[in-house]
Design a protein around this motif. Structure first.
Motif, PDB file in Angstrom:
ATOM      1  N   SER A  36       0.828  -1.206   0.000  1.00  0.00           N
ATOM      2  CA  SER A  36       0.000   0.000   0.000  1.00  0.00           C
ATOM      3  C   SER A  36       0.866   1.262   0.000  1.00  0.00           C
ATOM      4  O   SER A  36       0.365   2.363  -0.184  1.00  0.00           O
ATOM      5  N   LEU A  37       2.180   1.082   0.195  1.00  0.00           N
ATOM      6  CA  LEU A  37       3.113   2.208   0.159  1.00  0.00           C
ATOM      7  C   LEU A  37       3.366   2.645  -1.288  1.00  0.00           C
ATOM      8  O   LEU A  37       3.322   1.814  -2.200  1.00  0.00           O
ATOM      9  N   PRO A  38       3.641   3.925  -1.500  1.00  0.00           N
ATOM     10  CA  PRO A  38       3.986   4.386  -2.857  1.00  0.00           C
ATOM     11  C   PRO A  38       5.449   4.077  -3.189  1.00  0.00           C
ATOM     12  O   PRO A  38       6.341   4.445  -2.444  1.00  0.00           O
ATOM     13  N   PHE A  39       5.680   3.383  -4.291  1.00  0.00           N
ATOM     14  CA  PHE A  39       7.028   3.100  -4.778  1.00  0.00           C
ATOM     15  C   PHE A  39       7.276   4.013  -5.975  1.00  0.00           C
ATOM     16  O   PHE A  39       6.917   3.695  -7.102  1.00  0.00           O
ATOM     17  N   LYS A  54      13.094  -0.020   1.458  1.00  0.00           N
ATOM     18  CA  LYS A  54      14.106   0.949   1.017  1.00  0.00           C
ATOM     19  C   LYS A  54      13.684   1.685  -0.244  1.00  0.00           C
ATOM     20  O   LYS A  54      14.150   2.794  -0.520  1.00  0.00           O
ATOM     21  N   LEU A  55      12.793   1.083  -1.042  1.00  0.00           N
ATOM     22  CA  LEU A  55      12.335   1.707  -2.280  1.00  0.00           C
ATOM     23  C   LEU A  55      11.109   2.588  -2.076  1.00  0.00           C
ATOM     24  O   LEU A  55      10.755   3.362  -2.965  1.00  0.00           O
ATOM     25  N   ALA A  56      10.435   2.434  -0.938  1.00  0.00           N
ATOM     26  CA  ALA A  56       9.215   3.211  -0.699  1.00  0.00           C
ATOM     27  C   ALA A  56       9.571   4.675  -0.446  1.00  0.00           C
ATOM     28  O   ALA A  56      10.538   4.991   0.234  1.00  0.00           O
ATOM     29  N   CYS A  57       8.767   5.576  -1.029  1.00  0.00           N
ATOM     30  CA  CYS A  57       9.064   6.997  -0.862  1.00  0.00           C
ATOM     31  C   CYS A  57       8.174   7.655   0.186  1.00  0.00           C
ATOM     32  O   CYS A  57       8.230   8.854   0.393  1.00  0.00           O
ATOM     33  N   GLY A  58       7.324   6.880   0.842  1.00  0.00           N
ATOM     34  CA  GLY A  58       6.515   7.415   1.924  1.00  0.00           C
ATOM     35  C   GLY A  58       7.162   7.164   3.274  1.00  0.00           C
ATOM     36  O   GLY A  58       8.312   6.727   3.366  1.00  0.00           O
ATOM     37  N   ASP A  59       6.437   7.423   4.340  1.00  0.00           N
ATOM     38  CA  ASP A  59       6.913   7.185   5.697  1.00  0.00           C
ATOM     39  C   ASP A  59       6.776   5.687   6.004  1.00  0.00           C
ATOM     40  O   ASP A  59       5.669   5.145   6.018  1.00  0.00           O
ATOM     41  N   THR A  60       7.897   5.032   6.244  1.00  0.00           N
ATOM     42  CA  THR A  60       7.885   3.582   6.473  1.00  0.00           C
ATOM     43  C   THR A  60       8.104   3.204   7.938  1.00  0.00           C
ATOM     44  O   THR A  60       8.306   2.032   8.248  1.00  0.00           O
ATOM     45  N   SER A  61       8.074   4.191   8.820  1.00  0.00           N
ATOM     46  CA  SER A  61       8.378   3.914  10.228  1.00  0.00           C
ATOM     47  C   SER A  61       7.395   2.911  10.832  1.00  0.00           C
ATOM     48  O   SER A  61       7.794   1.999  11.577  1.00  0.00           O
ATOM     49  N   LEU A  62       6.094   3.044  10.511  1.00  0.00           N
ATOM     50  CA  LEU A  62       5.101   2.116  11.034  1.00  0.00           C
ATOM     51  C   LEU A  62       5.367   0.701  10.503  1.00  0.00           C
ATOM     52  O   LEU A  62       5.281  -0.277  11.250  1.00  0.00           O
TER      53      LEU A  62
END
Length: 312
Positions: A171-174, A192-200
């Protein structure tokens, strides 16, 4: 609001597929790597397949321990088949593209089977604990119905959470790059490729690894502490040696699998090395399943005798 949703959807569709970088820096050795991994895959299928056949058809191996071992060997074949055939195809065709859907499916099966392996190893350690620490109650506790329930539980327990994990990741934007510096679709390289906030997502990965990795490992550790305590109380040296020999193979597999997997998943993101991550992932997905039949056969007289029956 509508404009924001449109932008988000556009970002998510910027990447239509991924390109495995894998061992692309070793372009002159792609054919050699194909041969090596083909031999490994065939040895995994043959070695674990033989154990399945022996535990299924040899009357001397129709005990709970070998019932679990047969299921574990089947799991190992499934586990490696999620990643290795795809890697072989990439080496052969040099076309390392994979669609988002194929990547999601691969990662989903990889995670589910990885969790099953952790839980099944815990079940096998519990079986050894009951056999050694409560031998008189062993036939009652580890009856066929209980064994089937434990195996089914190991196979299905992690499914809902792992499917949810995959949905969260995809569901993250790549939108930065589609070059996946790994040999198969796994959560850490994809984040590592996702450009959104991946902290969660990273927190969920650690929580998932703790629940389905660390907890089974602690249960295994607890079982073997009790097993070793009981073994040391045995009066006969021969009895202690026999008890240790039945547990040493399982302990070896547990050590190889959990050590490599825990380093890969619990390593802080800031200190992660891409090259080391690839090697570790190959270790717990390919190398360990390849050596499992050898490890379980070397010090197991019942398995050796069953093999001799296959080749009289």
């Amino acid at each position: 609001m509508e404009r924001s949703e449109t932008i988000t959807r556009a970002n998510m569709t910027n990447v239509g597929d991924f390109i495995f970088l894998g061992f692309s820096d070793q372009s002159d050795f792609q054919g050699f790597l194909f041969g090596i991994f083909l031999v490994i895959y065939m040895s995994i299928i043959i070695g674990n397949g033989l154990i399945i056949l022996m535990t299924k058809f040899d009357p001397g191996l129709r005990t709970p321990m070998y019932f679990f071992l047969g299921n574990f060997s089947f799991l190992e074949i499934c586990y490696t088949s999620v990643t290795l055939p795809r890697m072989l195809k990439d080496f052969w065709t040099q076309n390392k593209h994979i669609s988002l859907l194929s990547c999601a499916v691969q990662m989903c099966f990889f995670l589910i089977l990885g969790v099953t392996e952790c839980l099944l190893l815990a079940v096998m350690s519990y079986d050894r604990y009951v056999a050694i620490c409560k031998p008189l109650y062993y036939p009652l506790i580890m009856n066929h119905k209980t064994c089937v329930q434990l195996v089914v539980g190991a196979w299905i327990s992690g499914m809902p959470i792992q499917i949810g994990q995959v949905c969260q990741v995809f569901s993250l934007p790549f939108c930065d790059s589609n070059r996946l510096d790994h040999v198969f679709c796994d959560i850490p390289p994809l984040l590592k490729l996702a450009c959104g906030d991946t902290s969660l997502n990273e927190i969920l990965v650690y929580a998932d690894a703790f629940l389905f990795g660390m907890v089974p490992f602690l249960l295994i550790l607890n079982s073997y502490i009790r097993i070793i305590t009981t073994i040391m109380k045995l009066p006969s040296t021969m009895g202690r040696s026999k008890a240790f020999s039945t547990c040493s193979s399982h302990l070896t597999v547990v050590g190889l699998f959990f050590m490599s997997a825990s380093i890969s998943y619990f390593q802080p993101k800031s200190s992660q090395s891409t090259g080391a991550g690839k090697v570790l992932s190959l270790f717990y997905t390919i190398v360990t399943p390849m050596f499992n039949p050898v490890i379980y056969s070397l010090r197991n007289k019942d398995v050796i005798m069953a093999m001799r029956k296959l080749w009289p």
